[in-house]
Design an enzyme around this catalytic site. Structure first.
Site, PDB file in Angstrom:
ATOM      1  N   LYS A   1       9.264 -23.441 -24.307  1.00 35.43           N
ATOM      2  CA  LYS A   1       9.721 -24.517 -25.190  1.00 35.43           C
ATOM      3  C   LYS A   1      10.360 -25.588 -24.312  1.00 35.43           C
ATOM      4  CE  LYS A   1      12.756 -26.331 -27.150  1.00 35.43           C
ATOM      5  NZ  LYS A   1      13.199 -27.789 -27.114  1.00 35.43           N
TER       6      LYS A   1
ATOM      7  N   GLU B   1      31.302 -32.398 -17.351  1.00 26.39           N
ATOM      8  CA  GLU B   1      30.034 -32.783 -16.729  1.00 26.39           C
ATOM      9  C   GLU B   1      29.504 -34.064 -17.373  1.00 26.39           C
ATOM     10  OE1 GLU B   1      26.066 -30.410 -15.340  1.00 26.39           O
ATOM     11  OE2 GLU B   1      26.655 -30.168 -17.431  1.00 26.39           O
TER      12      GLU B   1
ATOM     13  N   GLU C   1      21.343 -20.847 -16.984  1.00 26.98           N
ATOM     14  CA  GLU C   1      21.812 -21.818 -16.005  1.00 26.98           C
ATOM     15  C   GLU C   1      22.444 -22.958 -16.798  1.00 26.98           C
ATOM     16  OE1 GLU C   1      20.259 -24.613 -12.308  1.00 26.98           O
ATOM     17  OE2 GLU C   1      18.851 -23.871 -13.800  1.00 26.98           O
TER      18      GLU C   1
ATOM     19  N   CYS D   1      22.556 -30.405 -12.677  1.00 22.47           N
ATOM     20  CA  CYS D   1      23.731 -29.547 -12.858  1.00 22.47           C
ATOM     21  C   CYS D   1      24.394 -29.226 -11.522  1.00 22.47           C
ATOM     22  CB  CYS D   1      23.346 -28.267 -13.587  1.00 22.47           C
ATOM     23  SG  CYS D   1      22.034 -27.337 -12.805  1.00 22.47           S
TER      24      CYS D   1
END
Length: 401
Positions: A189, A396, A264, A298
């Site tokens: 997906k 973040e 992750e 990331c």
């Protein structure tokens, strides 16, 4: 002089008019016929529609993958046989790296030179796991007494792979490679912002000789297709890369089924610069660490902690270097920061830029480049004198900040 966006000629040739799912060896639309729009990050105009998958489409894809696992040859092949297929996949990806990079750059806004590196890395990911599966051995060892312990590795079943919109093709390879190498079948997906390059996997796998039904793809929104994949009882493995909040939800939804999870999630990676460092090298490394891939990574080193005695010198030189980073059209080989992936993400990043003006001292960037009055372009932005409890220090941002 600024070139008008409409006349840059940057649209790749032979773009599809519509992106479909790939289930059981065939391209298909959604059961309910629903679609969603995919935007060009430079203009924010719709350039293609994609089939919007939901539970019914996930059910079909999982059934195809489950059939390929229980009845097909893939899980029963010797590792060497699977390795050969994976190496053929890597060969095909390498042979089409420029086309893959062109589509990836157009779809995601990544600079073309960086997209090319990611395409080549995707091939290397398949080579790594193709070699690993042949070299891997089962373990056996004697314990005190009369007992013998051994480890027997075998495929588990259908792996549900949910991938993000940043460097999508490479990150898909990161999940597809190990899942396929170990004999599992998969349902992928991809992120709804960037479905273009994912649609190429089907043809690559067919050409490489992957058996029918081993690879399946369902496009769609996370709350529809992604949620249905996580909750499906016949999907014992889930691999997800994305936001930590979404990861928490996946943990909760997978828990009743005791699924195996590979996650992750978000981060705020620090770089630490001491007074005895080579400051030229440190500045180059940290500039790349923050601003490469548009800062949409990331692993971006978006917190830089500098020893006090060299702090002022470092900040001044770093800000000057950030101002020299070239913002440009993604397909321009000279571009170092392209367009952010989507207007929603652009708005999020810009909200952090405005917040940063209240939490720190703006020393570079801080807004949209004047030469790009539209599209998702952000000047490389640097804040100094930021306190550890500031939101921009802790959260973040996922952009060139």
């Amino acid at each position: 002089m600024t070139t008008p966006l409409a006349t840059t000629g940057r649209t790749p040739a032979d773009l599809p008019e519509h992106i479909q799912h790939y289930i059981g060896g065939s391209f298909v639309d959604s059961v309910d016929g629903d679609t969603f729009d995919v935007l060009d990050p430079v203009t924010n105009q719709t350039y293609v529609t994609a089939a919007a998958g939901k539970k019914a489409d996930i059910d079909l894809a999982v059934a195809a993958a489950r059939k390929a696992f229980t009845e097909g040859p893939w899980p029963r092949m010797l590792p060497r046989e699977r390795s050969r297929v994976l190496h053929r996949i890597a060969d095909i990806v390498e042979s089409r790296d420029e086309r893959l990079a062109e589509l990836e750059s157009f779809d995601s806004g990544l600079p073309i030179t960086q997209a090319l590196g990611q395409a080549r890395r995707a091939a290397e990911n398949f080579r790594f796991f193709a070699d690993l599966i042949v070299a891997q051995t089962d373990d056996a060892f004697k314990v005190p007494g009369r007992q013998l312990n051994y480890v027997n590795r075998k495929p588990i079943g259908v792996a549900g792979l949910i991938t993000p919109w940043n460097t999508p093709f490479m990150l898909e390879s990161w999940k597809l490679g190990p899942a396929l190498a170990t004999g599992n079948t998969v349902v992928l997906k991809p992120a709804e912002f960037t479905p273009l390059s994912a649609s190429l996997w089907a043809g690559i796998f067919e050409e490489a000789g992957l058996p029918e039904g081993v690879f399946n793809l369902v496009n769609g929104l996370g709350e529809d297709a992604g949620d249905a994949l996580v909750k499906h009882p016949d999907v014992p493995l889930i691999s997800f890369t994305g936001e930590s909040s979404t990861g928490s939800l996946i943990f909760a939804n997978a828990a009743p089924f005791l699924k195996g999870l590979s996650m992750e999630l978000g981060g705020k990676s620090p770089a630490i610069v001491f007074a005895d460092a080579d400051l030229d090298a440190a500045i180059d490394a940290t500039i790349f660490g923050v601003f490469s891939l548009n800062g949409e990574r990331c692993t971006a080193g978006s917190r830089i902690l500098v020893e006090r005695s060299v702090y002022d010198d470092f900040v001044a030189r770093y800000a000057a270097q950030a101002d020299r980073v070239k913002v440009g059209f993604p397909d321009d080989p000279a571009t170092e920061v392209g367009a952010l992936v989507h207007p929603e993400h652009y708005a999020k990043v810009m909200s952090y830029v405005e917040l940063g003006k209240t939490e720190g001292r703006l020393v570079a960037g801080g807004g949209r480049p004047e030469e790009f009055p539209e599209g998702n372009f952000v000047r490389p932005t640097v804040f100094a004198d930021v306190a550890p409890d500031a939101r921009i220090f802790q959260e973040e941002i996922f952009g060139p900040v």
